[in-house]
Design an enzyme around this catalytic site. Structure first.
Site: not given
Ligand code: EUG
Length: 604
Positions: A447, A529, A147
């Site tokens: 990522h 988000r 993010y």
């Molecule tokens: C994850 C989980 C999240 C997110 C970003 C990554 C994990 C990855 C539930 O929120 O916002 C499997």
């Protein structure tokens, strides 16, 4: 330091550094680091885009302003961001840029980084920013990976790294099951402190990886995997430095001498906490958090489902179970491609061709691992003493087995290093570091997430999954979806994994994400988000009634932050000085994050 040297240095320990690893995870972190550096080819290069200055501020004035701030905070606590960018990795992460950058790495960089030691020093910095009209961008620890990490939205902002010196656990109440923390307290740190104090009756809810700041994660409305997984819902009380430098305490914190700041979140009058989450209306310097009681037992379970099309029926089965709390935690339903990648091996171990990894290759690989072949895997947890778990697990078993081919995986058949056990610990409030492993799918793996919300309905799950599949196929990106099921909604988390040293891949990922957001909005879905570079687009989809909500946020912004210095652009909220100057990032703006300057200060 070259990346070979970086690869050699040890993982920072929690005993030495607020952002370090607890001893019980040290070996695992060392192994994770080795895996990451094994395929890293990205070299650190000299900076080619210096200086990065705040918009509208001349270099000489900026330098004088920085000197002045250095005198206030001490020279060690103010540093210019003018050296080569060092990526590090998750446990040794940069505050100079986004480690997982999807743009040119020098696009979203601060001009300088400052390290306050107290709320008063945060106020000093905010007043200084108002004096010089310098945008500031606070981070707690800067681990918001996927993010935007530590990066500011406006290039040349001054980054406030709150966590380095403000990392105290101010209180843990074993009677009230609450705590009060500063921005530099990670999930690792709180977990370790509770253990060290012997408070076995208290649990911390942790997200997939435990290195992040609890405050940072909570104000970005992140989630974890126990019944206390909705972190924002579990917070109680904030201390906030406003964009003009005043400090407030919300809820009961406003009442001098109270002993209820962490036990009653609302206080009296408007509930103002909401405007300090996913916003740029203030800097949270303290936060209260409620802690879960140890449920007196727990038992993880895992089911696999054979066909992709099973998704519809399965989600329909999950909904009533989740709403009635038979399914008690934010569980994950993961796709097999991600299960393969979670083993931490590069994609080339499985497939050397171009384009999206073929389904038959994925299934053949899955068949060889302990869990066996599947399309979806559900990781859940039942809490409480054995006889209570048994009641719930029997209902879950009968319901899940209505899906033809559903299989309960017996945990006793799974080796200790199987991913299942990492989910087991996370759902029991024990922080982990394993989740990172799928980033190794690509060399220089990075990522970025696509995170739409839907109700817990089969039709919605299928629609979002197919929408994601179509765009991933179009842009040649492997699809890593996981559904995280809240109480009445689910977050679909699609992690797009890419080689951050490969400009073509970065662009494919950006183009894919821009399409995904628009496609989802056209069907009525929005993201819970998002990444810094996508915030304008996502905020723009929340545009009911001619953008009434966006206008309301702008009105608040202008009232609270008249000089527009606090994290301009964060969450798509631009202060008036930046509006109508092309600062918004859209499909059309491509990789450029900068607009045409800022409005000059108004004459007083
Ligand atoms: C994850 C989980 C999240 C997110 C970003 C990554 C994990 C990855 C539930 O929120 O916002 C499997």
């Amino acid at each position: 330091m070259s990346f070979q040297d970086e690869a050699q240095c040890d993982v920072p320990r929690l005993s030495e550094k607020h952002s370090g690893i607890p001893d019980f995870l040290l070996e695992k972190a060392r192994a994770a680091k080795a895996g990451i550096f094994e395929t890293r080819t990205k070299q650190k290069t000299a900076r080619s885009r210096l200086p990065a200055l705040p918009p509208g501020v001349e270099e000489k004035i900026f330098n004088d302003a920085i000197d002045e701030l250095s005198k206030e905070l001490g020279a060690d606590n103010v540093e210019k961001n003018d050296k080569p960018l060092r990526d590090g990795w998750y446990m040794d992460h940069p505050n100079t840029h986004d480690l997982m950058t999807v743009l040119d790495e020098e696009e979203l960089v601060p001009s300088a980084i400052v390290y306050p030691s107290s709320t008063e020093e945060v106020q000093t910095i905010v007043r200084w920013a108002n004096k010089y009209l310098i945008p500031i961008s606070p981070i707690s620890m800067g681990r918001n990976f996927g993010y935007g990490g530590a990066a500011p939205r406006v290039r040349g902002s001054v980054l406030i790294d709150l966590g380095r010196r403000m990392n105290k656990i101010l209180d843990i109440s074993p009677e009230d099951y609450t705590c009060l923390i500063e921005p530099g307290v990670s999930f690792f740190a709180l977990y370790e402190e509770i253990k060290a104090k012997g408070y076995d009756h208290l649990w911390v809810d942790v997200p997939d990886v435990g290195g992040g700041s609890i405050i940072g994660n909570t104000v970005d409305r992140g989630v974890g995997y126990t019944p206390y997984g909705d972190h924002w819902a579990c917070h109680a009380g904030l201390e906030v430095v406003l964009p003009t430098g005043e400090v407030i305490r919300t809820g009961m914190g406003a009442l001098p001498g109270n002993n209820t700041w962490q036990t009653f979140p609302y206080g009296f009058g408007p509930y103002s906490d909401g405007i300090f989450s996913q916003s740029n209306f203030g800097i949270v310097t303290k936060m209260g958090l409620t802690l879960m009681p140890n449920p007196g037992g727990f038992e993880s379970f895992m089911y696999t489902f054979q066909k992709e099309e099973d998704l519809h029926q399965l989600i329909e089965i999950i909904r009533p179970l989740r709403i009635s709390n038979i399914l008690e935690n934010v569980a994950q339903l993961r796709h097999v491609t991600q299960s393969i990648a979670a083993r931490g091996r590069p994609r080339t171990d499985f497939y050397k061709g171009e384009g999206v990894i073929p389904k038959d290759v994925v299934h053949k690989a899955a068949a060889e691992f302990p869990v066996g072949d599947h399309s979806w895997a559900y990781y859940g947890m039942s809490y409480g003493p054995a006889h209570i778990r048994q009641h719930k697990l029997a209902i879950i078993d009968a319901e899940f087995k209505r899906v033809p081919g559903a299989r309960r995986v017996d945990p006793a058949t799974l080796p200790a290093d199987e991913y299942f056990w990492s989910r087991d610990r996370v759902a029991a409030g024990i922080p982990e570091i394993d989740e990172l492993r799928w980033v190794n799918w690509m060399p220089n793996g990075a990522h970025i997430a696509f995170s739409p919300v839907s109700p817990i309905r089969g039709a919605d799950a299928t629609k979002l999954f197919e929408l994601a599949r179509r765009r991933h196929d179009e842009f040649g990106i492997d699809l890593f979806p996981a559904f995280c099921v809240g109480l009445r909604e689910m977050h679909l988390i699609v992690e797009l994994v890419f080689d951050r040293a490969n400009a073509a891949q970065r662009k494919a990922v950006m183009d894919c994400l821009r399409c995904l957001i628009d496609d989802a909005a056209a069907c009525g879905y929005g993201e819970y988000r998002t990444h810094l570079v996508l915030m304008d687009q996502v905020a723009g989809t929340y545009n009911w009634n001619d953008g009434a909500l966006i206008k309301f946020h702008e009105k608040l912004k202008d009232a609270l932050d008249p000089n527009g210095i606090m994290a301009p652009g964060r969450c798509g909220i631009w202060p008036k000085q930046y509006r109508n100057r092309g600062w918004e990032m859209t499909k059309e703006s491509g990789e450029n994050s900068q607009g045409d300057g800022v409005a000059p200060p108004e004459k007083k």
